[in-house]
Design an enzyme around this catalytic site. Structure first.
Site, PDB file in Angstrom:
ATOM      1  N   CYS A  58      -3.151 -30.952  11.512  1.00 56.05           N
ATOM      2  CA  CYS A  58      -2.770 -29.651  11.483  1.00 56.05           C
ATOM      3  C   CYS A  58      -3.057 -29.040  12.760  1.00 56.05           C
ATOM      4  O   CYS A  58      -2.528 -28.159  13.248  1.00 56.05           O
ATOM      5  CB  CYS A  58      -3.781 -28.924  10.358  1.00 56.05           C
ATOM      6  SG  CYS A  58      -5.640 -29.400  10.458  1.00 56.05           S
ATOM      7  N   HIS A  68      -9.599 -27.206   8.716  1.00 54.44           N
ATOM      8  CA  HIS A  68      -7.876 -27.008   8.779  1.00 54.44           C
ATOM      9  C   HIS A  68      -7.464 -25.775   9.685  1.00 54.44           C
ATOM     10  O   HIS A  68      -8.240 -24.743   9.658  1.00 54.44           O
ATOM     11  CB  HIS A  68      -7.524 -26.704   7.297  1.00 54.44           C
ATOM     12  CG  HIS A  68      -6.259 -26.566   7.126  1.00 54.44           C
ATOM     13  ND1 HIS A  68      -5.414 -27.224   8.020  1.00 54.44           N
ATOM     14  CD2 HIS A  68      -5.396 -25.655   6.609  1.00 54.44           C
ATOM     15  CE1 HIS A  68      -4.056 -26.723   7.576  1.00 54.44           C
ATOM     16  NE2 HIS A  68      -4.008 -25.843   6.693  1.00 54.44           N
TER      17      HIS A  68
HETATM   18  C1  LIG Z   1     -10.223 -39.171   1.706  1.00 55.00           C
HETATM   19  C2  LIG Z   1     -10.056 -39.182   2.792  1.00 55.00           C
HETATM   20  C3  LIG Z   1     -11.082 -39.158   3.678  1.00 55.00           C
HETATM   21  C4  LIG Z   1     -10.652 -38.855   5.303  1.00 55.00           C
HETATM   22  C5  LIG Z   1     -11.758 -38.914   6.153  1.00 55.00           C
HETATM   23  C6  LIG Z   1     -11.601 -38.429   7.459  1.00 55.00           C
HETATM   24  C7  LIG Z   1     -11.268 -36.871   7.544  1.00 55.00           C
HETATM   25  C8  LIG Z   1     -10.211 -36.345   8.579  1.00 55.00           C
HETATM   26  C9  LIG Z   1     -10.084 -34.742   8.451  1.00 55.00           C
HETATM   27  C10 LIG Z   1      -8.840 -34.399   9.178  1.00 55.00           C
HETATM   28  C11 LIG Z   1      -8.338 -33.166   8.826  1.00 55.00           C
HETATM   29  C12 LIG Z   1      -7.717 -32.428  10.005  1.00 55.00           C
HETATM   30  C13 LIG Z   1      -7.031 -30.881   9.610  1.00 55.00           C
HETATM   31  C14 LIG Z   1      -5.836 -31.036   8.706  1.00 55.00           C
HETATM   32  O1  LIG Z   1      -4.945 -31.853   9.118  1.00 55.00           O
HETATM   33  O2  LIG Z   1      -5.948 -30.286   7.613  1.00 55.00           O
HETATM   34  C15 LIG Z   1      -4.784 -30.535   6.706  1.00 55.00           C
HETATM   35  C16 LIG Z   1      -5.234 -30.910   5.168  1.00 55.00           C
HETATM   36  O3  LIG Z   1      -6.262 -31.883   5.168  1.00 55.00           O
HETATM   37  C17 LIG Z   1      -6.031 -29.392   4.798  1.00 55.00           C
HETATM   38  O4  LIG Z   1      -6.001 -29.329   3.653  1.00 55.00           O
HETATM   39  P1  LIG Z   1      -6.618 -28.216   2.834  1.00 55.00           P
HETATM   40  O5  LIG Z   1      -6.479 -28.422   1.217  1.00 55.00           O
HETATM   41  O6  LIG Z   1      -8.019 -27.747   3.226  1.00 55.00           O
HETATM   42  O7  LIG Z   1      -5.785 -26.875   3.230  1.00 55.00           O
HETATM   43  C18 LIG Z   1      -4.451 -26.795   3.014  1.00 55.00           C
HETATM   44  C19 LIG Z   1      -4.035 -25.527   2.436  1.00 55.00           C
HETATM   45  O8  LIG Z   1      -4.454 -24.402   3.423  1.00 55.00           O
HETATM   46  C20 LIG Z   1      -2.753 -25.302   1.725  1.00 55.00           C
HETATM   47  O9  LIG Z   1      -2.306 -24.136   1.685  1.00 55.00           O
END
Ligand SMILES: CCCCCCCCCCCCCC(=O)OC[C@@H](O)COP(=O)(O)OC[C@@H](O)CO
Length: 216
Positions: free
Chosen positions: A188, A74
Protein backbone atom coordinates in the site's frame (compact mmCIF):
# COMPACT_ATOMS: atom_id res chain seq x y z
CA UNK A 1 27.01 -15.54 -9.06
CA UNK A 2 25.87 -13.34 -11.95
CA UNK A 3 28.26 -10.34 -11.75
CA UNK A 4 25.82 -8.32 -13.88
CA UNK A 5 22.94 -8.91 -11.44
CA UNK A 6 20.98 -5.73 -10.85
CA UNK A 7 19.91 -5.14 -7.22
CA UNK A 8 17.17 -4.81 -6.22
CA UNK A 9 15.60 -7.17 -8.71
CA UNK A 10 13.12 -4.89 -10.54
CA UNK A 11 9.45 -5.40 -9.73
CA UNK A 12 7.93 -7.47 -12.57
CA UNK A 13 5.03 -5.87 -14.42
CA UNK A 14 2.61 -7.63 -16.76
CA UNK A 15 0.63 -6.50 -19.80
CA UNK A 16 -2.71 -7.39 -18.20
CA UNK A 17 -4.25 -8.53 -14.91
CA UNK A 18 -5.25 -12.23 -15.00
CA UNK A 19 -8.51 -13.51 -13.54
CA UNK A 20 -7.68 -14.79 -10.04
CA UNK A 21 -7.79 -18.57 -9.51
CA UNK A 22 -11.06 -19.71 -7.93
CA UNK A 23 -8.97 -21.47 -5.26
CA UNK A 24 -8.17 -18.04 -3.79
CA UNK A 25 -10.79 -16.97 -1.28
CA UNK A 26 -11.24 -13.47 0.15
CA UNK A 27 -12.32 -13.09 3.79
CA UNK A 28 -13.83 -9.72 2.87
CA UNK A 29 -15.06 -8.39 -0.52
CA UNK A 30 -12.41 -6.29 -2.25
CA UNK A 31 -13.26 -2.59 -2.68
CA UNK A 32 -16.91 -3.07 -1.72
CA UNK A 33 -18.02 0.55 -2.21
CA UNK A 34 -15.80 1.26 -5.22
CA UNK A 35 -16.90 1.34 -8.85
CA UNK A 36 -17.01 -2.30 -10.03
CA UNK A 37 -14.81 -1.70 -13.06
CA UNK A 38 -12.44 0.53 -11.10
CA UNK A 39 -13.51 3.71 -12.90
CA UNK A 40 -12.44 7.02 -11.36
CA UNK A 41 -14.77 10.06 -11.83
CA UNK A 42 -13.75 12.75 -14.33
CA UNK A 43 -13.26 16.20 -12.78
CA UNK A 44 -13.60 19.57 -14.50
CA UNK A 45 -10.11 20.75 -15.41
CA UNK A 46 -10.51 23.95 -13.35
CA UNK A 47 -11.72 22.16 -10.23
CA UNK A 48 -9.51 22.45 -7.14
CA UNK A 49 -8.86 19.06 -5.57
CA UNK A 50 -7.41 18.91 -2.06
CA UNK A 51 -5.04 15.96 -1.52
CA UNK A 52 -4.85 14.23 1.86
CA UNK A 53 -2.35 11.78 3.33
CA UNK A 54 -4.21 8.97 5.06
CA UNK A 55 -2.67 6.41 7.39
CA UNK A 56 -4.16 3.94 9.87
CA UNK A 57 -2.97 0.77 11.63
CA UNK A 58 -3.33 -2.34 9.46
CA UNK A 59 -6.50 -4.26 10.46
CA UNK A 60 -7.64 -1.40 12.70
CA UNK A 61 -11.23 -2.63 12.19
CA UNK A 62 -10.21 -5.81 14.02
CA UNK A 63 -7.30 -4.93 16.34
CA UNK A 64 -7.68 -1.18 16.86
CA UNK A 65 -4.34 0.56 17.39
CA UNK A 66 -2.40 -2.66 18.12
CA UNK A 67 -0.50 -3.06 14.83
CA UNK A 68 0.04 0.68 14.75
CA UNK A 69 2.12 0.36 17.90
CA UNK A 70 4.44 -1.87 15.82
CA UNK A 71 4.37 0.72 13.03
CA UNK A 72 2.49 -1.68 10.76
CA UNK A 73 0.40 0.93 8.96
CA UNK A 74 -1.90 1.05 5.96
CA UNK A 75 -1.46 4.08 3.69
CA UNK A 76 -4.00 5.70 1.35
CA UNK A 77 -4.69 9.02 -0.36
CA UNK A 78 -7.77 11.21 0.08
CA UNK A 79 -9.18 13.71 -2.42
CA UNK A 80 -11.77 16.47 -1.97
CA UNK A 81 -13.34 18.18 -4.99
CA UNK A 82 -14.22 21.82 -4.31
CA UNK A 83 -16.66 21.93 -7.21
CA UNK A 84 -18.45 18.64 -6.49
CA UNK A 85 -18.26 19.05 -2.71
CA UNK A 86 -17.34 15.37 -2.50
CA UNK A 87 -14.52 13.40 -0.88
CA UNK A 88 -12.83 10.27 -2.21
CA UNK A 89 -10.41 7.63 -0.93
CA UNK A 90 -7.84 5.83 -3.08
CA UNK A 91 -5.85 2.88 -1.71
CA UNK A 92 -4.01 -0.20 -2.90
CA UNK A 93 -4.25 -3.49 -1.06
CA UNK A 94 -4.66 -7.26 -1.29
CA UNK A 95 -7.55 -8.99 -3.03
CA UNK A 96 -7.25 -11.97 -0.65
CA UNK A 97 -5.83 -10.37 2.49
CA UNK A 98 -2.32 -10.05 3.87
CA UNK A 99 -1.77 -13.68 4.88
CA UNK A 100 -2.22 -14.82 1.29
CA UNK A 101 0.35 -12.28 0.14
CA UNK A 102 2.84 -13.27 2.80
CA UNK A 103 2.71 -17.05 2.67
CA UNK A 104 2.06 -19.34 -0.32
CA UNK A 105 -0.13 -22.43 -0.45
CA UNK A 106 1.10 -25.96 -1.14
CA UNK A 107 -1.46 -27.67 -3.35
CA UNK A 108 -1.20 -31.32 -4.37
CA UNK A 109 -2.42 -30.56 -7.87
CA UNK A 110 0.08 -27.76 -8.57
CA UNK A 111 3.88 -28.09 -8.61
CA UNK A 112 5.26 -24.79 -7.29
CA UNK A 113 4.14 -22.92 -4.15
CA UNK A 114 0.74 -21.47 -5.11
CA UNK A 115 0.13 -17.78 -4.42
CA UNK A 116 -3.09 -15.84 -3.95
CA UNK A 117 -1.22 -12.55 -3.85
CA UNK A 118 -2.90 -10.14 -6.21
CA UNK A 119 -3.21 -6.56 -5.04
CA UNK A 120 -5.13 -3.74 -6.72
CA UNK A 121 -6.15 -0.11 -6.46
CA UNK A 122 -9.51 0.79 -4.96
CA UNK A 123 -11.15 4.19 -5.46
CA UNK A 124 -14.39 5.03 -3.68
CA UNK A 125 -16.48 7.99 -2.60
CA UNK A 126 -16.05 9.30 0.93
CA UNK A 127 -13.23 9.59 3.47
CA UNK A 128 -13.73 7.81 6.81
CA UNK A 129 -12.31 10.64 8.93
CA UNK A 130 -12.51 8.74 12.21
CA UNK A 131 -10.87 5.61 10.79
CA UNK A 132 -7.83 7.54 9.56
CA UNK A 133 -7.47 10.16 12.28
CA UNK A 134 -8.16 8.23 15.50
CA UNK A 135 -4.97 6.11 15.46
CA UNK A 136 -3.19 7.40 12.40
CA UNK A 137 -3.03 10.42 10.11
CA UNK A 138 -5.43 12.51 8.06
CA UNK A 139 -3.40 15.43 6.78
CA UNK A 140 -3.91 17.83 3.86
CA UNK A 141 -0.68 17.77 1.83
CA UNK A 142 -1.61 19.97 -1.13
CA UNK A 143 -4.02 20.88 -3.92
CA UNK A 144 -4.13 19.80 -7.55
CA UNK A 145 -6.27 20.88 -10.48
CA UNK A 146 -9.05 18.75 -11.90
CA UNK A 147 -6.86 18.30 -14.97
CA UNK A 148 -3.98 16.95 -12.89
CA UNK A 149 -6.42 14.64 -11.12
CA UNK A 150 -7.73 13.30 -14.45
CA UNK A 151 -4.17 12.63 -15.67
CA UNK A 152 -3.45 10.83 -12.40
CA UNK A 153 -6.61 8.74 -12.82
CA UNK A 154 -5.41 7.53 -16.24
CA UNK A 155 -2.00 6.71 -14.76
CA UNK A 156 -3.60 4.76 -11.87
CA UNK A 157 -5.57 2.65 -14.37
CA UNK A 158 -2.38 1.78 -16.27
CA UNK A 159 -0.42 1.16 -13.05
CA UNK A 160 -3.22 -1.11 -11.86
CA UNK A 161 -3.27 -3.16 -15.05
CA UNK A 162 0.45 -3.92 -14.93
CA UNK A 163 1.42 -3.94 -11.25
CA UNK A 164 -0.53 -6.98 -10.14
CA UNK A 165 1.25 -8.81 -7.34
CA UNK A 166 1.52 -7.70 -3.75
CA UNK A 167 4.90 -8.31 -2.13
CA UNK A 168 4.90 -8.28 1.68
CA UNK A 169 8.53 -9.08 2.14
CA UNK A 170 11.50 -6.78 1.80
CA UNK A 171 14.54 -9.02 1.26
CA UNK A 172 18.04 -7.78 2.12
CA UNK A 173 21.44 -9.50 1.89
CA UNK A 174 22.01 -9.35 5.68
CA UNK A 175 20.73 -7.57 8.82
CA UNK A 176 23.40 -4.86 8.73
CA UNK A 177 22.42 -1.21 7.99
CA UNK A 178 24.46 -1.16 4.77
CA UNK A 179 23.04 -4.44 3.45
CA UNK A 180 22.06 -4.82 -0.20
CA UNK A 181 18.36 -4.61 -1.00
CA UNK A 182 17.64 -7.73 -3.04
CA UNK A 183 13.83 -7.53 -3.36
CA UNK A 184 11.70 -4.55 -2.40
CA UNK A 185 8.20 -4.87 -1.03
CA UNK A 186 5.22 -3.83 -3.17
CA UNK A 187 2.39 -2.79 -0.92
CA UNK A 188 0.00 0.00 0.00
CA UNK A 189 2.75 2.47 0.92
CA UNK A 190 4.61 1.88 -2.36
CA UNK A 191 1.45 2.76 -4.27
CA UNK A 192 1.09 5.98 -2.28
CA UNK A 193 4.72 6.86 -2.99
CA UNK A 194 4.31 6.13 -6.72
CA UNK A 195 1.23 8.32 -6.84
CA UNK A 196 2.91 11.19 -4.95
CA UNK A 197 5.86 10.86 -7.34
CA UNK A 198 3.56 10.97 -10.36
CA UNK A 199 1.70 14.03 -9.08
CA UNK A 200 4.89 15.94 -8.27
CA UNK A 201 6.26 15.07 -11.73
CA UNK A 202 3.05 16.66 -13.09
CA UNK A 203 3.90 19.83 -11.16
CA UNK A 204 1.87 19.31 -7.99
CA UNK A 205 3.33 20.75 -4.77
CA UNK A 206 2.80 18.22 -1.99
CA UNK A 207 4.27 18.51 1.50
CA UNK A 208 3.72 16.46 4.62
CA UNK A 209 4.73 17.08 8.22
CA UNK A 210 5.89 13.44 8.46
CA UNK A 211 7.21 10.77 6.10
CA UNK A 212 5.07 7.96 4.68
CA UNK A 213 6.95 5.03 6.17
CA UNK A 214 7.78 1.86 4.27
CA UNK A 215 7.04 -1.21 6.29
CA UNK A 216 10.07 -3.37 7.05
C1 LIG B 1 -0.83 -13.07 8.65
C2 LIG B 1 0.18 -12.26 7.93
C3 LIG B 1 1.34 -11.81 8.80
C4 LIG B 1 2.19 -10.84 8.00
C5 LIG B 1 3.31 -10.21 8.83
C6 LIG B 1 4.00 -9.09 8.03
C7 LIG B 1 3.22 -7.78 8.16
C8 LIG B 1 3.50 -6.85 6.97
C9 LIG B 1 2.44 -5.75 6.90
C10 LIG B 1 2.58 -4.88 5.65
C11 LIG B 1 1.37 -3.93 5.50
C12 LIG B 1 1.74 -2.77 4.59
C13 LIG B 1 0.52 -1.86 4.35
C14 LIG B 1 -0.49 -2.53 3.43
O1 LIG B 1 -0.21 -3.00 2.34
O2 LIG B 1 -1.77 -2.61 3.95
C15 LIG B 1 -2.73 -3.17 3.07
C16 LIG B 1 -3.68 -3.98 3.88
O3 LIG B 1 -3.00 -5.02 4.56
C17 LIG B 1 -4.42 -3.09 4.88
O4 LIG B 1 -5.50 -3.83 5.31
P1 LIG B 1 -6.59 -3.13 6.26
O5 LIG B 1 -7.68 -4.12 6.44
O6 LIG B 1 -5.93 -2.54 7.45
O7 LIG B 1 -7.11 -1.90 5.41
C18 LIG B 1 -7.82 -2.13 4.23
C19 LIG B 1 -9.01 -1.19 4.24
O8 LIG B 1 -8.52 0.14 4.25
C20 LIG B 1 -9.87 -1.43 3.02
O9 LIG B 1 -10.75 -0.34 2.86
Amino acid sequence: VNINQQWPVPYRRFDHRPVADSYCEAMFPFCPTGNMDGMIPYMNNWDVISVFRLQAPVWEFKYGSLLGKMHIMHDAIGFSSAERGKNYTMEWYELFQLGNCTFPHLRTETSAPFWCNQGAACFFEGIDDIHWSQNGTLEKIGEISGGQFNDMAKWVQQDNQTGIYYETWTVRSDPSPNSTLWFDSYDCSQFVHRTYRYLTQQGALLSSRSQTRFFG
